[in-house]
Design an enzyme around this catalytic site. Structure first.
Site, PDB file in Angstrom:
ATOM      1  N   LYS A 173     -10.979  -9.447  48.682  1.00  0.00           N
ATOM      2  CA  LYS A 173     -11.898  -8.468  48.088  1.00  0.00           C
ATOM      3  C   LYS A 173     -11.129  -7.703  47.023  1.00  0.00           C
ATOM      4  O   LYS A 173     -10.134  -7.029  47.318  1.00  0.00           O
ATOM      5  CB  LYS A 173     -12.390  -7.494  49.149  1.00  0.00           C
ATOM      6  CG  LYS A 173     -13.743  -7.864  49.703  1.00  0.00           C
ATOM      7  CD  LYS A 173     -14.296  -6.693  50.468  1.00  0.00           C
ATOM      8  CE  LYS A 173     -15.686  -6.964  50.959  1.00  0.00           C
ATOM      9  NZ  LYS A 173     -16.183  -5.870  51.772  1.00  0.00           N
ATOM     10  N   VAL A 174     -11.619  -7.811  45.805  1.00  0.00           N
ATOM     11  CA  VAL A 174     -10.982  -7.145  44.667  1.00  0.00           C
ATOM     12  C   VAL A 174     -11.881  -5.977  44.259  1.00  0.00           C
ATOM     13  O   VAL A 174     -13.060  -6.183  43.971  1.00  0.00           O
ATOM     14  CB  VAL A 174     -10.849  -8.132  43.485  1.00  0.00           C
ATOM     15  CG1 VAL A 174     -10.387  -7.431  42.228  1.00  0.00           C
ATOM     16  CG2 VAL A 174      -9.903  -9.269  43.850  1.00  0.00           C
TER      17      VAL A 174
END
Ligand code: E4P
Length: 223
Positions: free
Chosen positions: A85-86
């Site tokens: 998850k960025v």
């Protein structure tokens, strides 16, 4: 067709819901891990990755670009089904991370997105997943159904690979609204998913059928 992910880091909850046969992935974040107080992040993540395999599990990275890249590369060694998850960072560094990580074969899920513009950028940068936060969009005064629909059309019309995830679900009714906007994926918290099989009329109907069966059995012809 919208698939269901489970928005949790709780192992018992994942095990229970996997047995229903309805989930196709898991998403987590720092707040979700906070609920699992006392666990070890690496150990817990590896257990979840194994349980959920071959389906994807999103693990969130930090907000600083260098740290994020380092962490993503490390998490990626924990399993075949890791997705990083960025965060959609305001300076564009999240997009930079997506470009770098995807070019290294590391799958990304751009998270905490509240607008079509943000989704458009994540999609164009080549993210594997893009996460819109339904109720947080509504809290900010926008129409989340429209944001989901418009983001989905960008993907479909442009032929992009990104799968649109919708999270931030607070009640079962949200699920109906979201599915009608047709994202690829909805990520649902355990508490909400557990409420979904229930309908009071179903319960009373089944009780009625039970009573009928008892009566039938009493009167049944013996062989
Ligand atoms: C999605 O991937 C997020 O984990 C989550 O749905 C965030 O929702 P919240 O608004 O409940 O924090």
């Amino acid at each position: 067709m919208t698939e269901i992910f489970l928005d949790t880091a709780n192992i018992d909850h994942i095990k229970e819901i996997l047995e229903w046969g309805v989930i196709r992935g898991v998403t987590t974040n720092q707040k979700i891990f906070l609920k699992e107080k006392g666990c070890n992040f690496e150990e817990q993540s590896k257990t979840i990755l194994k349980l959920v395999e071959p389906y994807p599990v999103s693990l969130e990275g930090p907000n600083n670009l260098d740290e994020l890249l380092k962490t993503a590369r490390e998490y990626n060694t924990w399993g075949e089904n890791v997705v990083i998850k960025v965060p959609m960072l305001p300076d564009g560094n999240g997009l930079k991370a997506v470009k770098i990580l995807e070019s290294e074969g590391i799958k990304t899920n751009v998270t905490a997105m509240m607008s079509v513009n943000q989704a458009f950028l994540a999609i164009t940068a080549g993210a594997s997943y893009a996460s819109l936060f339904f109720n947080r969009i509504r809290d900010s005064g926008d129409n989340p159904v429209e944001v989901v629909k418009q983001s989905r059309s960008i993907i479909d019309e442009g032929g992009y690979k990104t799968k649109l995830i919708v999270g931030s679900i607070r009640k079962p009714e949200d699920v109906v609204e979201i599915v009608s906007a047709n994202p690829h994926i909805i990520t649902i918290p355990y508490k909400i998913l557990k409420q979904m099989p229930y309908h009071e009329r179903t319960v009373s109907t089944l009780e009625e059928f039970d009573r009928a069966w008892i009566e039938f059995k009493k009167a049944e012809k013996k062989q």
